[in-house]
Design a protein around this motif. Structure first.
Motif, mmCIF file in Angstrom:
data_model
loop_
_atom_site.group_PDB
_atom_site.id
_atom_site.type_symbol
_atom_site.label_atom_id
_atom_site.label_comp_id
_atom_site.label_asym_id
_atom_site.label_seq_id
_atom_site.Cartn_x
_atom_site.Cartn_y
_atom_site.Cartn_z
ATOM 1 N N ILE A 157 26.996 5.860 37.171
ATOM 2 C CA ILE A 157 28.540 6.223 37.127
ATOM 3 C C ILE A 157 29.463 5.278 37.109
ATOM 4 O O ILE A 157 30.526 5.286 36.450
ATOM 5 C CB ILE A 157 29.019 7.274 38.237
ATOM 6 C CG1 ILE A 157 28.227 8.580 38.060
ATOM 7 C CG2 ILE A 157 30.425 7.594 38.434
ATOM 8 C CD1 ILE A 157 28.161 9.478 39.168
ATOM 9 N N VAL A 184 30.752 16.523 39.829
ATOM 10 C CA VAL A 184 31.047 14.997 40.074
ATOM 11 C C VAL A 184 32.771 15.583 40.124
ATOM 12 O O VAL A 184 33.293 16.264 39.126
ATOM 13 C CB VAL A 184 30.942 14.147 38.924
ATOM 14 C CG1 VAL A 184 31.812 12.973 38.930
ATOM 15 C CG2 VAL A 184 29.590 13.763 38.862
ATOM 16 N N VAL A 238 24.461 11.723 33.098
ATOM 17 C CA VAL A 238 25.796 10.753 33.523
ATOM 18 C C VAL A 238 26.500 10.496 32.214
ATOM 19 O O VAL A 238 27.565 10.663 31.995
ATOM 20 C CB VAL A 238 25.483 9.695 34.311
ATOM 21 C CG1 VAL A 238 26.878 8.570 34.480
ATOM 22 C CG2 VAL A 238 24.979 10.082 35.795
ATOM 23 N N PHE A 281 30.073 11.890 31.363
ATOM 24 C CA PHE A 281 31.193 11.162 31.078
ATOM 25 C C PHE A 281 31.718 10.968 29.634
ATOM 26 O O PHE A 281 33.034 10.617 29.422
ATOM 27 C CB PHE A 281 30.988 9.834 31.652
ATOM 28 C CG PHE A 281 31.268 9.786 33.265
ATOM 29 C CD1 PHE A 281 32.791 9.422 33.622
ATOM 30 C CD2 PHE A 281 30.302 10.079 34.058
ATOM 31 C CE1 PHE A 281 32.731 9.467 35.217
ATOM 32 C CE2 PHE A 281 30.414 10.508 35.501
ATOM 33 C CZ PHE A 281 31.761 10.061 36.018
#
Length: 182
Positions: free
Chosen positions: A69, A138, A173, A177
């Protein structure tokens, strides 16, 4: 003809399963005007884990996830901060042990003999496997306003090998993102 049709559907099913993603991602902005470019620094909330999570090596995977991250955020121009970050990251991790079952049927499973020339057959669930399913949520929190600005989840079946788990974390991830507004 039926054989060809059956073969066609099996090939179609195989292609569909083999091309399906290993990680499913869902995201949603919590603030209408959220853009990652509005922030310069980030930090993580403390992750609390207890019980089996600590003893079975999940803590190492959590650290790897934090590292992935951090890399994604640094690629987008944010820098890690220890004091008063602009953006706080909260991680929620759930790993469940699941049981895969199938239902018995009269065609493939013979009736059971219960004595005195009596046979009986009942439909029942038969365990055929076990697997672990993981979900990571998240939450990005604006530190100045203490307000949730974006949230996303990634979920998938966890592989048995540790190295494959790390590959899946990196893939998840990155997928997650890529959905964060710049």
């Amino acid at each position: 003809m039926k054989l060809y049709l059956l073969l066609f559907f099996n090939v179609l099913l195989f292609i569909n399963v083999s091309c399906s993603p290993r990680v499913q991602v869902n995201t949603e902005p919590a603030a209408a005007d959220f853009h990652l470019s509005n922030y310069q620094t980030f930090a993580f909330f403390d992750v609390d884990a207890s019980g089996e999570a600590l003893s079975s090596g999940y803590q190492q995977q959590v650290e790897y996830m934090k590292s992935e991250i951090a890399q994604q955020l640094q690629r987008r121009g944010l820098t890690p901060a220890t004091d008063q970050p602009d953006l706080l990251i909260n991680l929620g991790i759930v790993v469940n042990e699941e049981v895969q079952t199938r239902e018995t049927n009269i065609v493939t499973d013979p009736p059971q003999y219960i004595g005195q020339r009596r046979y009986t057959w009942r439909s029942r669930e038969v365990e055929v496997g076990r697997y672990r399913e993981g979900t990571v949520s998240v939450h990005l929190v604006d530190n100045a306003q203490n307000e949730l600005v974006w949230r996303g989840t990634a979920e998938g079946v966890l592989p048995r090998k540790s190295s494959e788990i790390q590959e899946q974390i990196a893939e998840g991830v990155e997928k997650l993102f890529s959905k964060v507004p710049q």
